[in-house]
Write an enzyme that holds these catalytic residues in place. Structure first.
Site, PDB file in Angstrom:
ATOM      1  N   CYS A 165       0.795  -1.236   0.000  1.00  0.00           N
ATOM      2  CA  CYS A 165       0.000   0.000   0.000  1.00  0.00           C
ATOM      3  C   CYS A 165       0.821   1.276   0.000  1.00  0.00           C
ATOM      4  CB  CYS A 165      -0.958  -0.016   1.185  1.00  0.00           C
ATOM      5  SG  CYS A 165      -1.928  -1.512   1.223  1.00  0.00           S
ATOM      6  N   HIS A 296      -2.891   8.126   6.022  1.00  0.00           N
ATOM      7  CA  HIS A 296      -3.178   6.879   5.287  1.00  0.00           C
ATOM      8  C   HIS A 296      -4.635   6.472   5.574  1.00  0.00           C
ATOM      9  CE1 HIS A 296      -2.167   3.275   3.131  1.00  0.00           C
ATOM     10  NE2 HIS A 296      -2.399   2.484   4.160  1.00  0.00           N
ATOM     11  N   HIS A 329      -9.883   1.968  -0.311  1.00  0.00           N
ATOM     12  CA  HIS A 329      -8.437   1.774  -0.252  1.00  0.00           C
ATOM     13  C   HIS A 329      -7.982   1.207  -1.598  1.00  0.00           C
ATOM     14  CE1 HIS A 329      -4.466   1.109   0.852  1.00  0.00           C
ATOM     15  NE2 HIS A 329      -4.594   0.443   1.988  1.00  0.00           N
TER      16      HIS A 329
END
Lengths: 402, 318
Positions: A165, A296, A329
């Site tokens: 990620c 994040h 996400h």
């Protein structure tokens, strides 16, 4: 120790997410607090966790128009990347033909884009049958950086970064190094990932997906929603960009591993602190120079707790936002999508409310902004935390000094 | 920038170490590369319990990393201010297929979270970091046969920027029955279409090569003076090093290179492995340091997906 580095010019931005098919549409959706994940439609799923899927129309993509057979044989991840590349090049006032005479690097972060997504093929293989090789050929022609370099016809370094990620943020940071160190004149960089059946099942097995729309940093947060998209930046050397429009600058980049756990961040954000130190040193800046932060903010209990502790200690009065409530996400794309958003917020001097945040979590003791905020700022930060303990930070500026 | 090689390791069906690799290349051991790599030497570094959750790919990576650190005179469990770059052609395949097995056998609700975690491409590098207590930058690059040059390029940038004093650079790929079956099907299809034969026609193999890289040092085992990836030229140049160069081509020597004074095909030793360039580099480092190396430069070049990757290694010691 890393030293102060020259800022790297950003000349173009491009983005596609479920929130919008270009950067302007994504920003409008963020301003309006749009968040509308839907049950997965691209693949079957017994357990229906909502996802953020892009409304992608390939037919108007310039790469598809120039070579439809080659383009259509590539993966959805490449299609998303190409869509954002087209927007970023247009924003930078560059034509694909302009690239032929230059050293142009392509650096793309991804997670799904290099995965062995052979579910149906594997099922046949196990049953002793031979499925057609189409999926294999698609995989072999769809490594994101290689595929984009092929579509663009570029000559220069090519890199596909697979740091889970943080991949998209890392790709931008690494490409900035290329420009700074003279490896290329232009770098096309960012991240891309498509929704994928195997990843969806995988996150379900880890019990990290929320059954409802995700709520980053909220007291009632219950996990993430998967999304898809791409974020692309065009970086150019100072010499090349002289007297032309500049969107902003990559001022600093830091990355460091926790060396702690495969799927959870270090509770004291050990690696994130080192990444911050390196990014600040490269930018020649201090924590106090950072006007706002893009977190994040996955909405998982552990991620938001670790980030919350980090902000509470090092940035107690700095506004921060989390945008995954509008995009989901997007995994390997997320760091790049959010870097694009961060620079766009700096340019327009305005932050949206954090979609999906409603109620402060007393355990965190810190909250993202829940109302739009005007900012007159020169430096902002975006951070990415990844599986494997990767932590990456980009410092973005509108001017080439702090 | 130039990078010095302080230590290296290589593993495969040929055995462990530069001597085994170069001997296998010279002996053209064409029957051994499908054998699994022996990782039992891990017991010299860690108790079995410490590695109980590690998959095969990660075991190859940890062993390669520890042996390279040891070769450089570093403590494998505390190598100091170090970053990690891991290059792989396909990533860790076994956990991906294990995860699919769990899905197919037990359904979505009982799919294996551990197999899924291990299947994420950067997990092997993270496991190396955790096991060796490395807390520097850590990156994985995955782009088939150009991964090695791409990863070395990344390492050189970190060293140039002084992000770190050393980079543990490794390249790993593993064998699975499925990937081998797919590879052979693709080769067969391309043969039908008239594609030329090369190491890509061999069975898939597995292996690893690791290097401890630093900014230039006198004690170097060899200096990497140039790393490049670029669109394949229409007419590749083989004359830049004036004949004082041994060329490797990841086991796929292009027809126009057969007349060069120095060409070595490593495929009989390492078989069909996407990160062959790293094994070529390991063989070159070994040759440079075992005396009587006839060349002062070694070029590890390959062509894939329209991209030319090239790594130039130069002798440092007289």
């Amino acid at each position: 120790m890393i030293s102060h580095g020259k800022p790297v010019r950003v000349s173009g931005l491009g983005c596609v997410t479920a929130a919008g098919r270009n950067l302007a549409a994504c920003l409008t959706a963020l301003d309006e607090g749009w968040r509308s994940p839907r049950p997965p439609e691209l693949f079957p799923a017994e357990r229906q966790f909502p996802v953020f899927a892009c409304d992608l129309n390939m037919s108007d993509n310039p790469f598809c128009l120039s070579d439809p057979a080659v383009f259509k044989a590539m993966s959805r991840t490449v299609h998303l990347a190409a869509h954002a590349v087209a927007e970023a090049l247009n924003d930078a006032a560059l034509e694909i033909e302009d690239l032929a005479s230059l050293r142009v690097g392509v650096c793309i972060g991804t997670s799904v884009g290099t995965s062995l997504e052979f579910y149906d093929y594997y099922r046949c293989y196990r049953a002793g049958k031979e499925d057609p090789l189409d999926v294999i050929h698609r995989y072999l022609s769809s490594n994101p950086a290689l595929a984009l370099a092929r579509l663009l016809g570029t000559r220069g370094p090519i890199q596909t970064v697979t740091n889970a990620c943080s991949s998209g943020a890392d790709a931008i940071g690494l490409a900035a190094d290329w420009i700074r160190n003279g490896l290329c004149d232009i770098a096309i960089c960012g991240g891309a990932d498509a929704l994928c059946q195997i990843i969806y099942y995988g996150f379900a097995s880890l019990q990290l997906q929320s059954a409802a729309a995700c709520m980053p940093f909220d007291k009632k947060r219950a996990g993430l929603n998967l999304g898809e998209g791409a974020g692309i930046m065009v970086l150019e050397s100072t010499e090349r960009r002289k007297n032309r429009k500049t969107q902003g600058f990559i001022r600093g980049y830091g990355t460091c591993t926790d060396g702690y756990h495969l799927t959870a961040p270090h509770p004291n954000t050990r690696g994130l602190r080192t990444a911050l130190k390196h990014a600040l040193t490269q930018a020649g800046a201090l924590c106090g120079d950072i006007a706002f932060i893009n977190a994040h903010g996955t909405a998982t209990p552990t991620n938001d707790a670790a980030e919350g502790a980090f902000f509470r200690e090092l940035f107690p009065n700095t506004p921060f936002i989390a945008t995954k409530g509008s995009t989901g996400h997007t995994l390997g794309a997320a760091g790049a999508v959010e870097a694009v958003f961060t620079l766009a917020h700096l340019i327009r001097g305005k932050l949206p409310a954090s979609p999906g945040f409603f109620e402060e979590d007393p355990a965190l003791g810190i909250s993202p902004i829940n109302k739009p905020l005007q900012v007159e700022a020169r430096l902002a930060m975006t951070q990415s935390i990844a599986f494997g303990g990767n932590n990456s930070i980009l410092l973005l500026g509108t001017e080439n000094t702090a | 920038m130039t990078m010095s090689i302080e230590g290296f390791s290589c593993l495969g069906a040929f055995g462990s170490g530069g001597d085994c690799l170069t001997e296998a290349i010279r002996a053209r051991h064409t029957d051994r590369f499908t054998e699994r790599t022996d990782t039992s030497a891990l017991a010299n570094f860690f108790p079995p319990r410490a590695l109980r959750q590690c998959d095969r790919f990660s075991r190859l990576a940890i062993l390669g990393a520890c042996l390279a650190a040891q070769n450089a005179g570093l403590n494998p469990t505390e190598p100091g201010n170090c970053g990690i770059v891991l290059a792989t052609g396909y990533g860790s395949a076994t956990p991906t297929f294990d995860f699919l097995d769990s899905l197919l056998d037990h359904g979505e609700q009982m799919a294996s979270p551990l197999a899924f975690s291990l299947s994420v491409h950067n997990i092997p590098a993270a496991i190396v970091a955790k096991t060796m207590q490395i807390q520097g930058p850590c990156a994985t690059v995955c782009q088939y046969e150009s991964s090695v040059a791409s990863g070395l390029l990344l390492a050189s940038q970190w060293l140039a920027d002084k992000r770190i004093d050393r980079v543990l650079f490794g390249a790993v790929d593993e064998y699975t029955d499925l990937l081998n079956a797919v590879t052979l099907r693709v080769v067969k299809e391309r043969e039908i279409q008239g594609a030329r034969k090369s190491r890509r026609a061999l069975s898939l193999a597995e292996g690893a090569a690791f290097f401890i890289l630093s900014r230039p040092k006198d004690s170097s085992l060899g200096d990497i003076t140039s790393v490049s990836l670029d669109k394949s030229p229409d007419h590749p140049d083989y004359n830049a090093l004036a004949g004082d160069c041994l060329y490797f081509f990841s086991g796929a020597v292009p027809p126009e290179a057969h007349g060069l004074p120095g060409v070595l095909d490593g495929s009989p030793a390492y078989g069909n492995i996407p990160v062959a360039a790293a094994l070529d580099l390991a063989a070159a480092v070994s040759m440079l340091n075992t005396g009587g190396a006839p060349f002062s430069h070694y070029c590890c070049r390959n062509y894939t997906a329209g991209v030319q990757s090239e790594i130039i290694l130069k002798r440092v010691k007289p």
